[in-house]
Design a protein around this motif. Sequence first.
Motif, mmCIF file in Angstrom:
data_model
loop_
_atom_site.group_PDB
_atom_site.id
_atom_site.type_symbol
_atom_site.label_atom_id
_atom_site.label_comp_id
_atom_site.label_asym_id
_atom_site.label_seq_id
_atom_site.Cartn_x
_atom_site.Cartn_y
_atom_site.Cartn_z
ATOM 1 N N LYS A 1 7.660 -7.383 -5.149
ATOM 2 C CA LYS A 1 6.343 -7.290 -5.771
ATOM 3 C C LYS A 1 5.299 -6.818 -4.757
ATOM 4 N N VAL A 2 5.457 -7.241 -3.514
ATOM 5 C CA VAL A 2 4.435 -6.938 -2.504
ATOM 6 C C VAL A 2 4.967 -6.061 -1.369
ATOM 7 N N ARG A 3 6.197 -6.280 -0.938
ATOM 8 C CA ARG A 3 6.713 -5.562 0.224
ATOM 9 C C ARG A 3 7.661 -4.421 -0.144
ATOM 10 N N ASP A 4 7.637 -3.368 0.667
ATOM 11 C CA ASP A 4 8.571 -2.255 0.540
ATOM 12 C C ASP A 4 9.485 -2.276 1.757
ATOM 13 N N LEU A 5 10.790 -2.195 1.521
ATOM 14 C CA LEU A 5 11.763 -2.201 2.624
ATOM 15 C C LEU A 5 12.355 -0.808 2.787
ATOM 16 N N TYR A 6 12.512 -0.398 4.045
ATOM 17 C CA TYR A 6 13.076 0.914 4.372
ATOM 18 C C TYR A 6 14.251 0.719 5.326
ATOM 19 N N GLU A 7 15.172 1.681 5.272
ATOM 20 C CA GLU A 7 16.295 1.700 6.210
ATOM 21 C C GLU A 7 16.136 2.926 7.099
ATOM 22 N N PRO A 8 16.678 2.879 8.325
ATOM 23 C CA PRO A 8 16.649 4.089 9.161
ATOM 24 C C PRO A 8 17.365 5.213 8.417
ATOM 25 N N ALA A 9 16.743 6.404 8.401
ATOM 26 C CA ALA A 9 17.288 7.515 7.608
ATOM 27 C C ALA A 9 18.683 7.911 8.073
ATOM 28 N N GLU A 10 18.964 7.699 9.378
ATOM 29 C CA GLU A 10 20.263 8.167 9.891
ATOM 30 C C GLU A 10 21.411 7.213 9.535
ATOM 31 N N ALA A 11 21.098 5.990 9.123
ATOM 32 C CA ALA A 11 22.160 5.016 8.816
ATOM 33 C C ALA A 11 22.615 5.165 7.365
ATOM 34 N N ALA A 12 23.870 4.844 7.110
ATOM 35 C CA ALA A 12 24.365 4.843 5.729
ATOM 36 C C ALA A 12 23.653 3.729 4.972
ATOM 37 N N PRO A 13 23.361 3.941 3.669
ATOM 38 C CA PRO A 13 22.660 2.912 2.891
ATOM 39 C C PRO A 13 23.350 1.542 3.002
ATOM 40 N N GLY A 14 22.555 0.529 3.311
ATOM 41 C CA GLY A 14 23.077 -0.836 3.378
ATOM 42 C C GLY A 14 23.711 -1.200 4.704
ATOM 43 N N GLU A 15 23.776 -0.256 5.639
ATOM 44 C CA GLU A 15 24.565 -0.488 6.858
ATOM 45 C C GLU A 15 23.741 -0.762 8.118
ATOM 46 N N SER A 16 22.447 -0.455 8.071
ATOM 47 C CA SER A 16 21.678 -0.520 9.317
ATOM 48 C C SER A 16 21.499 -1.960 9.794
ATOM 49 N N ALA A 17 21.327 -2.111 11.109
ATOM 50 C CA ALA A 17 21.071 -3.438 11.669
ATOM 51 C C ALA A 17 19.634 -3.869 11.383
ATOM 52 N N ASN A 18 18.728 -2.883 11.321
ATOM 53 C CA ASN A 18 17.312 -3.189 11.151
ATOM 54 C C ASN A 18 16.751 -2.631 9.853
ATOM 55 N N LEU A 19 15.627 -3.179 9.451
ATOM 56 C CA LEU A 19 14.884 -2.715 8.292
ATOM 57 C C LEU A 19 13.424 -2.595 8.687
ATOM 58 N N LEU A 20 12.711 -1.685 8.036
ATOM 59 C CA LEU A 20 11.262 -1.644 8.190
ATOM 60 C C LEU A 20 10.672 -2.400 6.998
ATOM 61 N N VAL A 21 9.913 -3.434 7.289
ATOM 62 C CA VAL A 21 9.303 -4.233 6.218
ATOM 63 C C VAL A 21 7.814 -3.885 6.180
ATOM 64 N N VAL A 22 7.380 -3.271 5.083
ATOM 65 C CA VAL A 22 5.995 -2.816 4.944
ATOM 66 C C VAL A 22 5.304 -3.659 3.877
ATOM 67 N N ALA A 23 4.214 -4.311 4.259
ATOM 68 C CA ALA A 23 3.451 -5.090 3.271
ATOM 69 C C ALA A 23 2.420 -4.171 2.635
ATOM 70 N N SER A 24 2.512 -3.983 1.338
ATOM 71 C CA SER A 24 1.560 -3.133 0.614
ATOM 72 C C SER A 24 0.291 -3.943 0.337
ATOM 73 N N ASP A 25 -0.688 -3.290 -0.306
ATOM 74 C CA ASP A 25 -1.908 -3.997 -0.716
ATOM 75 C C ASP A 25 -1.785 -4.529 -2.146
ATOM 76 N N ARG A 26 -0.560 -4.491 -2.693
ATOM 77 C CA ARG A 26 -0.367 -5.001 -4.059
ATOM 78 C C ARG A 26 -0.616 -6.509 -4.095
ATOM 79 N N ILE A 27 -1.070 -6.946 -5.243
ATOM 80 C CA ILE A 27 -1.270 -8.384 -5.428
ATOM 81 C C ILE A 27 -0.625 -8.775 -6.752
ATOM 82 N N SER A 28 0.030 -9.916 -6.743
ATOM 83 C CA SER A 28 0.629 -10.382 -7.987
ATOM 84 C C SER A 28 -0.061 -11.671 -8.422
ATOM 85 N N ALA A 29 -0.088 -11.864 -9.713
ATOM 86 C CA ALA A 29 -0.636 -13.107 -10.265
ATOM 87 C C ALA A 29 0.076 -13.370 -11.572
ATOM 88 N N TYR A 30 0.412 -14.616 -11.809
ATOM 89 C CA TYR A 30 1.128 -14.995 -13.034
ATOM 90 C C TYR A 30 2.357 -14.109 -13.254
#
Length: 302
Positions: free
Chosen positions: A24-53
């Motif tokens: 709802k709030v965060r977007d997760l990214y993987e390194p482009a060079e890694a196969a999907p689901g395989e990378s050791a790290n993720l980029l966690v980006v907090a958006s300005d979205r807000i959720s309620a109810y």
Amino acid sequence: TGFSQGFDAQAVELPGWRHAYSGKVRDLYEPAEAAPGESANLLVVASDRISAYDFVLDTEIPDKGAVLTQLSLWWFEQLQVPHHVVSLDVPEAVAGRAMVCQRLDMYEVECIARGYLTGSGLAEYRESGTVTGIELPEGLVDGSKLDPAIFTPSAKADVGEHDENITFEQMARLIGDTPAQRLRELTLDVYRRAESLARERGIILADTKVEFGLDATGRIVLGDEVLTPDSSRFWDAAQYEPGRAQPSFDKQFVRDWLTGPDSGWDRHSGEAPPALPADVVAKTRARYIEAYETLTGQTFTP
Ligand code: ATP
Ligand code: MG
């Protein structure tokens, strides 16, 4: 990819990273060079979205993502629990609101500690005298202090659905007895340490939700965001008065406006809420920044 169906977000394109999942709030990214689901790290980006109810609103709160990230980073440093942050070497476009984290195999439970009774805990107590099966003394009211703090897990729900409070026994069946005991211990440790730090700043940490996962070596690591106004209830200690709803440093303006007469919205209609007016946005933004500044003693610079 290891991720379930997430929130359908308009995630930005970031050089070197591939969008993998949006909550709802965060977007997760993987390194482009890694196969999907395989990378050791993720980029966690907090958006300005807000959720309620359980809705993600159409209106964003400027700088909210940066405030959440900066506050989480500050707490990760204060807490003495292994956490998922690896570095702040992130693309320019998301500087301040992003962190490179270890990819964790997340436990599908939300670990909640409550030092005060309110919200869904109060609702269950009024029905049954218990919170997630834990029996509490009679006569407690909205805002009553719980001493010692209690651990009240919930099961993570899919996007658009309500997380469901579960008993410790149900949690143990979901993830195993030993991990459940360890998560309870860690969560209450986090709560106690954060509660005492917040109290020094005149803020009551009423409750908080944390999420843990396993790293590649099988170690339990604290993930997600921690001790932000989105994951926690912060109350002004000077205004604390059990027996009523406490003024809090979070989405209160948003909730009050949405459920008040001006929004024209019915919470139970199943329809998406309307856009927020500019003054509600501005007051909410100021509230998030105030929480950051009061807790950390630092000035927020966008
Ligand atoms: P969800 O999408 O899981 O229902 P949400 O809407 O609260 O929940 P966000 O908080 O916006 O989601 O997104 C963060 C997502 O990233 C959550 O699903 C969280 O469990 C997950 N997450 C946080 N840290 C990590 C990590 N280190 N590794 C893998 N996943 C993580
Ligand atoms: Mg979340």
